[in-house]
Write an enzyme that holds these catalytic residues in place. Structure first.
Site, PDB file in Angstrom:
ATOM      1  CE1 TYR A 171      -0.026   2.617   9.560  1.00 22.05           C
ATOM      2  CE2 TYR A 171       0.544   0.497  10.529  1.00 22.05           C
ATOM      3  CZ  TYR A 171      -0.351   1.313   9.850  1.00 22.05           C
ATOM      4  OH  TYR A 171      -1.577   0.813   9.481  1.00 22.05           O
ATOM      5  CG  HIS A 202      -1.763  -1.186   1.378  1.00 19.10           C
ATOM      6  ND1 HIS A 202      -2.363  -1.528   2.569  1.00 19.10           N
ATOM      7  CD2 HIS A 202      -2.127  -2.161   0.498  1.00 19.10           C
ATOM      8  CE1 HIS A 202      -3.063  -2.644   2.425  1.00 19.10           C
ATOM      9  NE2 HIS A 202      -2.919  -3.054   1.176  1.00 19.10           N
TER      10      HIS A 202
END
Length: 476
Positions: free
Chosen positions: A133, A70
């Site tokens: 993240y 992605h």
């Protein structure tokens, strides 16, 4: 196995901007501790100051869980809280490295910075793996997202656990191959004031760039309350503010004063908020009118401002606002000449009509041509030079308006002695409308812009070139 005691260090990869980071992890009989994100130390070690706004965690129960590839329109700093992963990244940005691949194994002692437009994927190598993240934008349904099939034969990622035995989502299995992926476009540049003299010169300066947009007064209203939602600002990297209220005498009237503050301060403040919130570079064009002109030398960027009139006050206030933006360039300039009505064309017209003008001889400075100013803007932005204020005018001798007028008359084939030199007080002695005070000395020191590799054109030479290209060849 998590490695303890490593120093903080960045490691380059085959993908520009993608860096794998060694993180210091401190362990004892209780477990371990690490500074997963430490802005000051990491920026000093070379990480972009990307301004994260959200922290996400993906928990993966089984070995072989595979996610991606992605590419979102934001930067990511990825790390592992527990377990191990095999990370794979594919450059999906438009450019020569489109399709480049980098892989690395990450455990709690390693992390990776993933730039916007680089596809991110991972496969768990241990059960109960937590993958975290930081990102520098929020999810938006209006944003553009790019995906690549995990099994794409072109990039040929060597997954430790074959994909036919891995845990994948149905969506990830159906993502397109590389040949069908539309590359992620770079973040755009928006030029405000695109219809003005400087805006037209910037169109020429950026003629080779499809990622630069131009907005006129009717396209973007800087004083509108919905400016923050007027565009998806996260899709931009730079705003060049070439729009301003520049009618210095009109600014001395009640109506003009309000208009000057609205355009030069209120609008600029709105841009500064947007630029700060979205991490954009804001380029702002300022003026010699922020100074009172009493100095006996050219003004430097760090000289204190002391404007004489309303216009100069608004430009000085705008400068102070822009200076609060972490990524900003303020270009102070003077006596701007471009494609449109200006002093040079007025003198040529008077000369041709047999009018012998009186021109001020006690104001001193240098002409600045918009072609030169626009090139300086692009130089600062493209080279990512240190942020701050820069003086940008024509180079060469400091001259009075009267001296410049005489040169224009000579270039047009007329007797320069037809120009009569007068004082500022004499010139405006019969004015019926308000007149703004002018700085006597408008000369700006160019040492700083020259120190970063840009040498402004000599104003006298540029005047001759301008006359040849835009005045002498103009249709009557």
């Amino acid at each position: 196995m998590t490695e303890y005691g490593k120093p903080l260090q960045a490691n380059a990869t085959a993908i520009p901007g993608l860096t794998v980071w060694d993180l210091p992890v401190h362990g004892d009989n209780r477990g371990w501790f690490k500074e997963n994100w430490q802005r000051e130390k990491m920026v000093a070690a070379g990480l972009p100051d990307f301004g994260p706004v959200q922290n996400n965690i993906s928990f993966n129960d089984a070995t072989g869980t595979t996610r991606g590839i992605h590419a979102e329109p934001w930067d990511k700093f990825v790390s592992v809280a527990s377990g191990r992963i095999f990370g794979a990244w594919v450059d999906l940005r438009a450019g020569p490295t489109f399709g480049a691949v980098a892989t690395a194994e990450l455990d709690p002692s390693r992390a990776v910075f993933v730039p916007r437009g680089v596809g991110n994927a991972f496969q768990t190598l241990e059960p109960n793996t937590a993958y975290a993240y930081l990102v520098n934008d929020h999810y938006s349904p209006d944003a553009s997202y790019t995906f690549l099939n995990l099994a794409d034969e072109t990039v040929a990622i060597g997954w430790p656990i074959p994909l036919e035995r891995a845990e994948l989502s149905a969506k990830d299995r159906d993502h397109p191959r590389l040949a069908d992926v539309t590359p992620v476009a770079p973040r755009k540049t928006l030029v405000l004031g695109g219809g003005g003299q400087l805006g037209r010169a910037l169109r020429d300066a950026y003629a080779d760039r499809s990622d630069v947009e131009f907005a006129g007064r009717g396209d973007v209203d800087l004083t509108a309350p919905d400016l923050e939602s007027a565009r998806r600002w996260a899709d931009y990297e730079t705003i060049v503010n070439a729009a301003a209220f520049t009618a210095v005498d009109a600014a001395e009237t009640p109506e003009g004063r309000a208009a000057a503050w609205a355009a030069n301060v209120t609008g600029v403040t709105a841009l500064a908020r947007i630029a700060t919130a979205h991490g954009l570079t804001l380029v702002h064009v300022s003026s010699d009118y922020v100074f009172d002109g009493s100095a006996e030398r050219p003004y430097r960027e760090d000289d204190p401002v002391s404007p004489l009139g309303v216009y100069g006050q608004t430009k000085a206030a705008g400068d102070l606002v822009v200076a609060t933006v972490p990524r900003h360039y303020i270009l102070r300039t003077s006596w701007v000449i471009g494609d449109g009505a200006n002093f040079v064309k007025t003198m040529v017209s008077l000369a041709g009509r047999g009018v012998d003008p009186s021109v001020v001889g006690d104001q001193f400075g240098r002409l600045t041509f918009t072609s030169d100013l626009s090139r300086a803007i692009r130089h600062l932005v493209d080279e990512r030079l240190p942020y701050g204020a820069y003086n940008v005018t024509g180079a060469g001798p400091v001259m009075s308006w009267a001296e410049i007028a005489k040169r224009v008359f000579a270039l047009a084939g007329h007797d320069p002695d037809r120009v009569t030199e007068v004082s500022t007080a004499q010139y405006f002695s019969t004015a019926s409308n308000p007149v703004a005070p002018r700085p006597r000395n408008s000369a700006l020191d160019l040492a700083k812009i020259e120190s970063v590799g840009y040498s402004p054109a000599d104003a006298v030479d540029a005047l001759a070139e301008y006359f040849t290209k835009q005045v002498a060849t103009a249709k009557p």
